[in-house]
Scaffold this motif. Structure first.
Motif, PDB file in Angstrom:
ATOM      1  N   GLU A   1      -7.514 -18.754  -4.864  1.00 51.82           N
ATOM      2  CA  GLU A   1      -8.107 -17.485  -4.430  1.00 51.82           C
ATOM      3  C   GLU A   1      -7.582 -16.319  -5.263  1.00 51.82           C
ATOM      4  OE1 GLU A   1      -6.512 -19.604  -2.311  1.00 51.82           O
ATOM      5  OE2 GLU A   1      -8.291 -20.532  -1.443  1.00 51.82           O
ATOM      6  N   ARG A   2      -6.298 -16.351  -5.610  1.00 56.29           N
ATOM      7  CA  ARG A   2      -5.702 -15.283  -6.421  1.00 56.29           C
ATOM      8  C   ARG A   2      -6.266 -15.311  -7.843  1.00 56.29           C
ATOM      9  NH1 ARG A   2      -4.447 -10.346  -7.221  1.00 56.29           N
ATOM     10  NH2 ARG A   2      -2.623 -10.004  -8.495  1.00 56.29           N
TER      11      ARG A   2
ATOM     12  N   GLU B   1      -9.673 -13.814  -7.713  1.00 59.92           N
ATOM     13  CA  GLU B   1      -9.543 -12.363  -7.531  1.00 59.92           C
ATOM     14  C   GLU B   1      -9.232 -11.674  -8.867  1.00 59.92           C
ATOM     15  OE1 GLU B   1      -6.117  -9.650  -5.609  1.00 59.92           O
ATOM     16  OE2 GLU B   1      -7.022 -11.091  -4.227  1.00 59.92           O
TER      17      GLU B   1
ATOM     18  N   GLU C   1     -11.513  -8.991 -11.115  1.00 61.62           N
ATOM     19  CA  GLU C   1     -10.972  -7.708 -11.572  1.00 61.62           C
ATOM     20  C   GLU C   1     -11.137  -7.562 -13.081  1.00 61.62           C
ATOM     21  OE1 GLU C   1      -6.956  -6.876 -10.326  1.00 61.62           O
ATOM     22  OE2 GLU C   1      -7.398  -7.515  -8.276  1.00 61.62           O
TER      23      GLU C   1
END
Length: 75
Positions: free
Chosen positions: A42-43, A46, A50
């Motif tokens: 998930e990171r 993310e 970005e």
């Protein structure tokens, strides 16, 4: 977060039948395959979103561009 592997493909909708000058892509899909260790998937997604939001090339395209990442967390 060590990156172990990164590959991407680009798929689009559109046609060059009318010639290059008339060619407009309707939608681009970037599909990176990312392999990491020591991070949550998930990171990684993310951070990818970005980076994509701030990408000069992605922001310069006239076609809509979306991401469809595949993240593999290796042990």
């Amino acid at each position: 977060m060590p990156l172990h592997q990164y590959r991407t493909t680009l798929a689009w909708e559109g046609s060059t039948r009318a010639g290059y000058r008339a060619y407009r892509r309707a939608h681009d899909v970037l599909a990176p395959r990312i392999a990491v260790r020591g991070a949550a998937a998930e990171r990684v997604v993310e951070l990818l979103h970005e980076a994509h939001a701030g990408c000069y090339i992605a922001n310069s395209l006239t076609a809509e561009t979306s991401l469809a990442p595949i993240v593999e967390v290796r042990s």
